[in-house]
Design an enzyme around this catalytic site. Sequence first.
Site, PDB file in Angstrom:
ATOM      1  N   CYS A 206     -39.664  18.647 -21.077  1.00 49.83           N
ATOM      2  CA  CYS A 206     -39.973  19.098 -22.448  1.00 49.83           C
ATOM      3  C   CYS A 206     -40.484  20.533 -22.505  1.00 49.83           C
ATOM      4  CB  CYS A 206     -40.988  18.156 -23.074  1.00 49.83           C
ATOM      5  SG  CYS A 206     -40.535  16.424 -22.876  1.00 49.83           S
TER       6      CYS A 206
ATOM      7  N   HIS B 196     -44.672  20.653 -29.030  1.00 51.49           N
ATOM      8  CA  HIS B 196     -43.658  19.706 -28.576  1.00 51.49           C
ATOM      9  C   HIS B 196     -43.769  18.438 -29.412  1.00 51.49           C
ATOM     10  CE1 HIS B 196     -41.018  17.284 -26.378  1.00 51.49           C
ATOM     11  NE2 HIS B 196     -41.941  16.553 -25.775  1.00 51.49           N
TER      12      HIS B 196
ATOM     13  N   ASN C  76     -38.561  12.322 -29.967  1.00 51.16           N
ATOM     14  CA  ASN C  76     -38.786  13.292 -28.886  1.00 51.16           C
ATOM     15  C   ASN C  76     -37.435  13.709 -28.305  1.00 51.16           C
ATOM     16  OD1 ASN C  76     -39.437  14.623 -26.535  1.00 51.16           O
ATOM     17  ND2 ASN C  76     -40.905  13.104 -25.806  1.00 51.16           N
TER      18      ASN C  76
HETATM   19  O1  UT7 Z   1     -42.471  14.434 -23.802  1.00 48.85           O
HETATM   20  C1  UT7 Z   1     -43.487  13.800 -23.091  1.00 48.85           C
HETATM   21  C2  UT7 Z   1     -43.055  12.392 -23.026  1.00 48.85           C
HETATM   22  N1  UT7 Z   1     -43.901  11.321 -23.279  1.00 48.85           N
HETATM   23  C3  UT7 Z   1     -44.988  11.263 -24.081  1.00 48.85           C
HETATM   24  O2  UT7 Z   1     -45.467  12.174 -24.662  1.00 48.85           O
HETATM   25  C4  UT7 Z   1     -45.567   9.895 -24.229  1.00 48.85           C
HETATM   26  C5  UT7 Z   1     -47.066   9.886 -24.193  1.00 48.85           C
HETATM   27  N2  UT7 Z   1     -47.584   8.555 -24.477  1.00 48.85           N
HETATM   28  C6  UT7 Z   1     -47.496   7.998 -25.708  1.00 48.85           C
HETATM   29  O3  UT7 Z   1     -47.014   8.618 -26.650  1.00 48.85           O
HETATM   30  C7  UT7 Z   1     -48.058   6.608 -25.894  1.00 48.85           C
HETATM   31  O4  UT7 Z   1     -48.700   6.206 -24.695  1.00 48.85           O
HETATM   32  C8  UT7 Z   1     -46.965   5.571 -26.276  1.00 48.85           C
HETATM   33  C9  UT7 Z   1     -46.517   5.821 -27.699  1.00 48.85           C
HETATM   34  C10 UT7 Z   1     -45.774   5.669 -25.335  1.00 48.85           C
HETATM   35  C11 UT7 Z   1     -47.529   4.155 -26.203  1.00 48.85           C
HETATM   36  O5  UT7 Z   1     -48.683   4.031 -27.027  1.00 48.85           O
HETATM   37  P1  UT7 Z   1     -49.998   3.354 -26.434  1.00 48.85           P
HETATM   38  O6  UT7 Z   1     -50.944   3.299 -27.549  1.00 48.85           O
HETATM   39  O7  UT7 Z   1     -50.416   4.126 -25.228  1.00 48.85           O
HETATM   40  O8  UT7 Z   1     -49.497   1.889 -26.093  1.00 48.85           O
HETATM   41  P2  UT7 Z   1     -49.451   1.147 -24.669  1.00 48.85           P
HETATM   42  O9  UT7 Z   1     -48.379   1.710 -23.803  1.00 48.85           O
HETATM   43  O10 UT7 Z   1     -50.825   1.064 -24.091  1.00 48.85           O
HETATM   44  O11 UT7 Z   1     -49.010  -0.280 -25.136  1.00 48.85           O
HETATM   45  C12 UT7 Z   1     -49.817  -1.078 -26.000  1.00 48.85           C
HETATM   46  C13 UT7 Z   1     -49.067  -2.363 -26.313  1.00 48.85           C
HETATM   47  C14 UT7 Z   1     -48.560  -3.080 -25.066  1.00 48.85           C
HETATM   48  O12 UT7 Z   1     -48.688  -4.471 -25.297  1.00 48.85           O
HETATM   49  P3  UT7 Z   1     -49.908  -5.298 -24.668  1.00 48.85           P
HETATM   50  O13 UT7 Z   1     -49.795  -5.102 -23.199  1.00 48.85           O
HETATM   51  O14 UT7 Z   1     -51.149  -4.692 -25.263  1.00 48.85           O
HETATM   52  O15 UT7 Z   1     -49.639  -6.690 -25.134  1.00 48.85           O
HETATM   53  C15 UT7 Z   1     -47.098  -2.738 -25.014  1.00 48.85           C
HETATM   54  O16 UT7 Z   1     -46.314  -3.692 -24.381  1.00 48.85           O
HETATM   55  O17 UT7 Z   1     -47.912  -2.076 -27.092  1.00 48.85           O
HETATM   56  C16 UT7 Z   1     -46.766  -2.677 -26.504  1.00 48.85           C
HETATM   57  N3  UT7 Z   1     -45.599  -1.885 -26.796  1.00 48.85           N
HETATM   58  C17 UT7 Z   1     -44.855  -2.053 -27.902  1.00 48.85           C
HETATM   59  N4  UT7 Z   1     -44.956  -2.916 -28.931  1.00 48.85           N
HETATM   60  C18 UT7 Z   1     -44.035  -2.830 -29.907  1.00 48.85           C
HETATM   61  C19 UT7 Z   1     -45.078  -0.840 -26.084  1.00 48.85           C
HETATM   62  N5  UT7 Z   1     -44.006  -0.359 -26.697  1.00 48.85           N
HETATM   63  C20 UT7 Z   1     -43.838  -1.082 -27.829  1.00 48.85           C
HETATM   64  C21 UT7 Z   1     -42.904  -1.039 -28.877  1.00 48.85           C
HETATM   65  N6  UT7 Z   1     -43.056  -1.923 -29.892  1.00 48.85           N
HETATM   66  N7  UT7 Z   1     -41.917  -0.136 -28.925  1.00 48.85           N
END
Ligand code: UT7
Length: 330
Positions: free
Chosen positions: A114, A257, A287
């Site tokens: 990115c 970004h 993204n």
């Molecule tokens: O260009 C750089 C690239 N990447 C980034 O910038 C990403 C940086 N990170 C993020 O933006 C965030 O960490 C995410 C948006 C990817 C995820 O958000 P989060 O608040 O950190 O969620 P998490 O990964 O801790 O997941 C929380 C819950 C999990 O369920 P449990 O274990 O609490 O039951 C996941 O399985 O949300 C669940 N989950 C979803 N639920 C519905 C993960 N993805 C999804 C989804 N829909 N798409």
Amino acid sequence: MSHSVTISGTGSYVPEKVLTNHDLEAIVDTSDEWISSRTGIKERRIASDTQSTSDLATEAAKVAMKDANVIGQDIDLIIVATISPDAFFPATACYVQKNIEATNALCFDVSAACSGFLYAMQIAENLILNGQRKTALIIGAEKLSSMVDWEDRNTCVLFGDGAGSVILTADENNNKGRKLLSSSLGSDGRQTDILHVPGGGSACPITPDNADQKLNTIRMQGREVYKYAVNAMRRAAEDALQKYGLSSEDVDMVIPHQANLRIIEAITDRMGIPKEKTFINLTKYGNTSAAAIAIALDEANKTKSINEGDTVLLVAFGAGLTWASYLLKW
Ligand code: UT7
């Protein structure tokens, strides 16, 4: 030797097909509510089966060339920033060169995820400043839909396809606007595993045996990336400002970004930059990695969200890990 480098044109292109959060609800176990509240993304664009990254890049290039009033023959440098190249080789930039008939250009790709578009701008700025090149076409282009695991809800809801571009030219007399002022770039190779595509390269070629594990798709530890992104982007932004003797109060528009609205707000809140001075289009495109800032810059320009005399701060973060910022005087 040139005194400064100016952005003489901007361009962008996104594919026609729109994939909404509601569309994704039919593909993986997710919801519009989850995606919107965690990321700010509502929809993203998806390239057609016949469109490659160089096709998206070429469309964005043509718009910037028209804006800058240059033709292919005028361009002596093409850099494409991408992590989804048409092929391992040749460079996607060479395909663009063929498409726009830029027969005088030196062409290569930059892989910095990115942050790639800003890395490419830095290389071009230096080649222009030392007199080796005069007119550079810099493109950020991605077809991330081709490397996403469409069964992995952790990643497939985040990414989209598109391309953005700028034409950079020498400003011999240092009297034009849209100038590159300062930059700050860095990388941390200790964090390669938190955002990567593990297979498909020389370390792990795809074989019939490991193909079902989809090792050639994006893997991400979202939380880790999030934490790192906030700190690295803020440091890069403040460093570029400091190098030019400015502070966050002097910024008229930040173009960050476009990965996650919460990441952007965490950075701008900490820097004391209000929402109305932050350019956001991730709602529409998700993204798009190296393309994100390039598309946003073109949209900010064309919608007059940035205007002559504005101090504009670009700041990016991506796999590698990599980070980069650029300060511009529009
Ligand atoms: O260009 C750089 C690239 N990447 C980034 O910038 C990403 C940086 N990170 C993020 O933006 C965030 O960490 C995410 C948006 C990817 C995820 O958000 P989060 O608040 O950190 O969620 P998490 O990964 O801790 O997941 C929380 C819950 C999990 O369920 P449990 O274990 O609490 O039951 C996941 O399985 O949300 C669940 N989950 C979803 N639920 C519905 C993960 N993805 C999804 C989804 N829909 N798409």
